[in-house]
Design a protein around this motif. Structure first.
Motif, PDB file in Angstrom:
ATOM      1  N   ASP A  39       1.001  -1.349  -0.161  1.00  0.00           N
ATOM      2  CA  ASP A  39      -0.171   0.105   0.196  1.00  0.00           C
ATOM      3  C   ASP A  39       0.890   1.086   0.018  1.00  0.00           C
ATOM      4  O   ASP A  39       0.001   2.541  -0.374  1.00  0.00           O
ATOM      5  CB  ASP A  39      -0.906   0.104   1.079  1.00  0.00           C
ATOM      6  N   ALA A  40       2.076   1.075  -0.060  1.00  0.00           N
ATOM      7  CA  ALA A  40       3.377   2.639   0.242  1.00  0.00           C
ATOM      8  C   ALA A  40       3.985   2.261  -1.560  1.00  0.00           C
ATOM      9  O   ALA A  40       3.376   2.480  -2.448  1.00  0.00           O
ATOM     10  CB  ALA A  40       3.711   2.751   1.228  1.00  0.00           C
ATOM     11  N   CYS A  41       5.030   1.462  -0.859  1.00  0.00           N
ATOM     12  CA  CYS A  41       6.527   1.669  -1.963  1.00  0.00           C
ATOM     13  C   CYS A  41       6.246   0.835  -3.232  1.00  0.00           C
ATOM     14  O   CYS A  41       6.159   1.373  -4.081  1.00  0.00           O
ATOM     15  CB  CYS A  41       7.940   1.140  -0.664  1.00  0.00           C
ATOM     16  N   ILE A  42       5.414  -0.143  -3.107  1.00  0.00           N
ATOM     17  CA  ILE A  42       4.588  -1.226  -4.399  1.00  0.00           C
ATOM     18  C   ILE A  42       4.053  -0.540  -4.990  1.00  0.00           C
ATOM     19  O   ILE A  42       4.341  -0.429  -6.454  1.00  0.00           O
ATOM     20  CB  ILE A  42       4.211  -2.529  -3.953  1.00  0.00           C
ATOM     21  N   ARG A  43       2.681  -0.204  -4.653  1.00  0.00           N
ATOM     22  CA  ARG A  43       2.120   1.060  -5.209  1.00  0.00           C
ATOM     23  C   ARG A  43       2.760   2.186  -5.976  1.00  0.00           C
ATOM     24  O   ARG A  43       2.822   2.730  -7.189  1.00  0.00           O
ATOM     25  CB  ARG A  43       0.723   1.472  -4.700  1.00  0.00           C
TER      26      ARG A  43
ATOM     27  N   HIS B 223      -6.766  -5.560  -3.912  1.00  0.00           N
ATOM     28  CA  HIS B 223      -7.460  -4.810  -4.148  1.00  0.00           C
ATOM     29  C   HIS B 223      -6.102  -4.292  -6.083  1.00  0.00           C
ATOM     30  O   HIS B 223      -6.321  -4.366  -6.648  1.00  0.00           O
ATOM     31  CB  HIS B 223      -7.870  -3.551  -3.517  1.00  0.00           C
ATOM     32  N   THR B 224      -4.768  -4.990  -4.936  1.00  0.00           N
ATOM     33  CA  THR B 224      -3.780  -3.728  -6.012  1.00  0.00           C
ATOM     34  C   THR B 224      -3.709  -4.699  -7.505  1.00  0.00           C
ATOM     35  O   THR B 224      -3.433  -4.396  -8.297  1.00  0.00           O
ATOM     36  CB  THR B 224      -2.403  -3.791  -5.335  1.00  0.00           C
ATOM     37  N   ASN B 225      -3.116  -5.931  -7.073  1.00  0.00           N
ATOM     38  CA  ASN B 225      -3.624  -7.369  -7.734  1.00  0.00           C
ATOM     39  C   ASN B 225      -4.235  -6.859  -8.994  1.00  0.00           C
ATOM     40  O   ASN B 225      -4.743  -6.987  -9.863  1.00  0.00           O
ATOM     41  CB  ASN B 225      -3.355  -8.714  -7.034  1.00  0.00           C
ATOM     42  N   LEU B 226      -5.256  -6.942  -8.076  1.00  0.00           N
ATOM     43  CA  LEU B 226      -6.932  -6.145  -9.490  1.00  0.00           C
ATOM     44  C   LEU B 226      -6.742  -5.274 -10.144  1.00  0.00           C
ATOM     45  O   LEU B 226      -6.507  -5.586 -11.284  1.00  0.00           O
ATOM     46  CB  LEU B 226      -8.329  -6.042  -8.498  1.00  0.00           C
ATOM     47  N   TYR B 227      -6.568  -4.319  -9.566  1.00  0.00           N
ATOM     48  CA  TYR B 227      -6.508  -3.012 -10.495  1.00  0.00           C
ATOM     49  C   TYR B 227      -5.717  -2.966 -10.874  1.00  0.00           C
ATOM     50  O   TYR B 227      -5.421  -2.504 -12.446  1.00  0.00           O
ATOM     51  CB  TYR B 227      -6.731  -2.093  -9.515  1.00  0.00           C
ATOM     52  N   TRP B 228      -4.028  -3.591 -11.034  1.00  0.00           N
ATOM     53  CA  TRP B 228      -3.161  -3.537 -11.947  1.00  0.00           C
ATOM     54  C   TRP B 228      -3.488  -4.110 -13.341  1.00  0.00           C
ATOM     55  O   TRP B 228      -2.775  -3.589 -13.844  1.00  0.00           O
ATOM     56  CB  TRP B 228      -1.630  -3.496 -11.464  1.00  0.00           C
TER      57      TRP B 228
END
Length: 185
Positions: free
Chosen positions: A114-118, A157-162
């Motif tokens: 939720d921070a550096c990866i995104r 969620h990150t996997n979904l939207y990316w």
């Protein structure tokens, strides 16, 4: 096919898998093991591995907290990029390192989702890189006490939207570690 015509190579990015950052992180051991397997594969296939290491007031250089987790080992030839912002490209030499290696495609692993990866997947994409997020190779600590969703939902969620990210001349993808191919094209 990134925006870089002369950068056919792929690199594995290992972001902030440092002792303090992943202490108590969701599925910590599983994620670190998956990243270790990817690092080993990259080394076997002569794919560049770039280690990104955060520095801050609570992550001072040359302290135990700042060091990468002991399960992960750098090899000669790997590159190290120190950073002080979430986006590993911001105020660092990462772009120059990747340019020197002829890299137009980055495969992203590490912490925190939720921070550096995104920040880094967006930062790389807007700079013209093809960006693959490894679905089972990123994690974060629990921030529900501050109103964030549970970590598992943040990762999902990150996997979904990316996987639906798009742009001219570049691609975004989400793959599990066993789906990752370091061969470009």
């Amino acid at each position: 096919m990134s925006s870089f015509q002369d950068r056919p190579n792929t690199a594995l990015l290992v972001i902030d898998l440092q002792n303090l950052v992943v202490d108590g992180a969701f599925r910590r051991d599983e994620v670190v093991g998956t990243v270790k397997d990817l690092v080993d594969r990259a080394h076997e296939e002569n794919v560049p591995v770039v280690w990104v290491q955060h520095e801050a007031e609570h992550l001072l250089p040359n302290t135990h907290e700042w060091e990468f987790v002991p399960e992960l080992q750098q090899e000669d030839g790997d590159r190290l990029v120190p950073k002080t912002y979430g986006d590993a490209f911001e105020g660092t030499i990462l772009n120059e390192v990747l340019e020197d290696l002829g890299v137009g495609h980055i495969v992203v692993t590490g912490a925190e989702t939720d921070a550096c990866i995104r920040s880094t997947i967006h930062g790389g994409f807007t700079r013209g890189y093809d960006v693959t997020l490894v679905a089972d190779a990123h994690t974060a600590g629990d921030k529900t006490e501050w109103g964030a969703p549970p970590v598992e939902q943040v990762i999902d969620h990150t996997n979904l939207y990316w996987q639906f990210q798009g742009g001219v001349g570049k691609t975004a993808a989400v793959e599990t570690a066993d789906q990752v191919s370091f061969v470009t094209g």
